[in-house]
Every structure is written in C-alpha cells, then in structure tokens.
Design an enzyme around this catalytic site. Structure first.
Site, short mmCIF file in Angstrom:
data_model
loop_
_atom_site.label_atom_id
_atom_site.label_comp_id
_atom_site.label_asym_id
_atom_site.label_seq_id
_atom_site.Cartn_x
_atom_site.Cartn_y
_atom_site.Cartn_z
N HIS A 39 22.05 -1.60 -3.66
CA HIS A 39 22.07 -2.76 -4.55
C HIS A 39 20.94 -3.68 -4.10
O HIS A 39 20.40 -3.52 -3.01
CB HIS A 39 23.43 -3.49 -4.48
CG HIS A 39 23.73 -4.06 -3.14
ND1 HIS A 39 24.23 -3.30 -2.09
CD2 HIS A 39 23.57 -5.31 -2.64
CE1 HIS A 39 24.38 -4.07 -1.02
NE2 HIS A 39 23.98 -5.30 -1.32
N GLU A 124 19.64 -14.00 2.02
CA GLU A 124 19.98 -12.86 1.17
C GLU A 124 20.47 -13.36 -0.18
O GLU A 124 20.22 -12.75 -1.22
CB GLU A 124 21.04 -12.00 1.85
CG GLU A 124 21.35 -10.74 1.08
CD GLU A 124 22.22 -9.77 1.85
OE1 GLU A 124 21.77 -9.27 2.89
OE2 GLU A 124 23.36 -9.54 1.40
#
Length: 137
Positions: A39, A124
């Site tokens: 992902h 992130e």
C-alpha cells in the site's frame, strides 16, 4: 549554533512482513499492512541540520545544495518506488516509519557540507511520524 530544517516529499509503497514469522503471526502483528501487494503513502521528510551562520552569506548551508542532496540521496531513490522490492536498504529491513528515518539518516550522514545532520523526521501520515537523531541520542 542554529538549526535549519528543509522539507521534501515522496510517494512510496511498502508492506510489513517478517520472514521468520508465519502468515498468521505477520497478520496478527501487522494487520492489513502485511498484505504482500503493499500500500502507499505520501511521505514528508524533514531534515534538520545544525551549524553556525556564515557571516558572509547569512546561511548555515547552501539551501540549493541541501535541496539537491535530498533529491539525489532520498527523493530520487524512494519516490514512486515499492520500498520492499526496489530500495536496497529494505531488502532485509521492514520499511516502517522508524526504519525509513534511520535509512534516510544513513544516506545523508556526512554528505551535507558545513553543517551537522541533527534530525531526520519522516511523516508517513499527518498524524504519524518518526524522529531519528543518529546514534548519539
């Protein structure tokens, strides 16, 4: 001593997986992040350097040179890449936010003229980041 921070962005895919564990253990620990297809994230990198202000230029570092170093050492290597499959330092390390911060530090250490690498911060997601200050911390 003054601290200067420069940001850069890159987009990468990854997954979390430990080869020493079973499928069930990987899924239990990493959840949906254990999906081997991976992902993606849009990462934000912040690099902070420390040094003295040059009395002539007024800078700690040459800003264009710092931007070019970040581009060459990190962005061009990580951007639009699958970290597990395409970036050498993650062939054996799980590309967690923490490990990405350490890997970026290792790529940048001793490469920034006239300044000391102080901190690498990797976002992130907007609400998840890791800071690394090198081995001295």
């Amino acid at each position: 001593m003054i601290f200067l921070t420069r940001k850069a962005e890159f987009s990468s895919a990854h997954y979390y997986w430990n080869d020493a564990w079973s499928l069930e253990e990987n899924e239990r620990i990493f959840g949906k992040c254990a999906n081997r297809n991976g992902h993606g994230h849009n990462y934000t990198l912040e690099v902070t350097v420390a040094g003295e202000v040059d009395p002539t230029s007024g800078f700690v570092v040459d800003l264009k040179q710092l931007k070019d170093i970040l581009e060459q050492e990190v962005v061009s290597v990580y951007d639009h890449r699958h970290l597990n499959l395409e970036v050498p330092e993650f062939a054996k390390a799980i590309p967690t936010t923490e490990n990405i911060a350490i890997a970026v530090w290792n790529r940048l250490e001793n490469k920034i003229p006239n300044a000391k690498l102080h901190r690498v911060r990797i976002y992130e997601m907007p609400d998840l980041f890791a800071d690394y200050y090198g081995e001295q911390s």
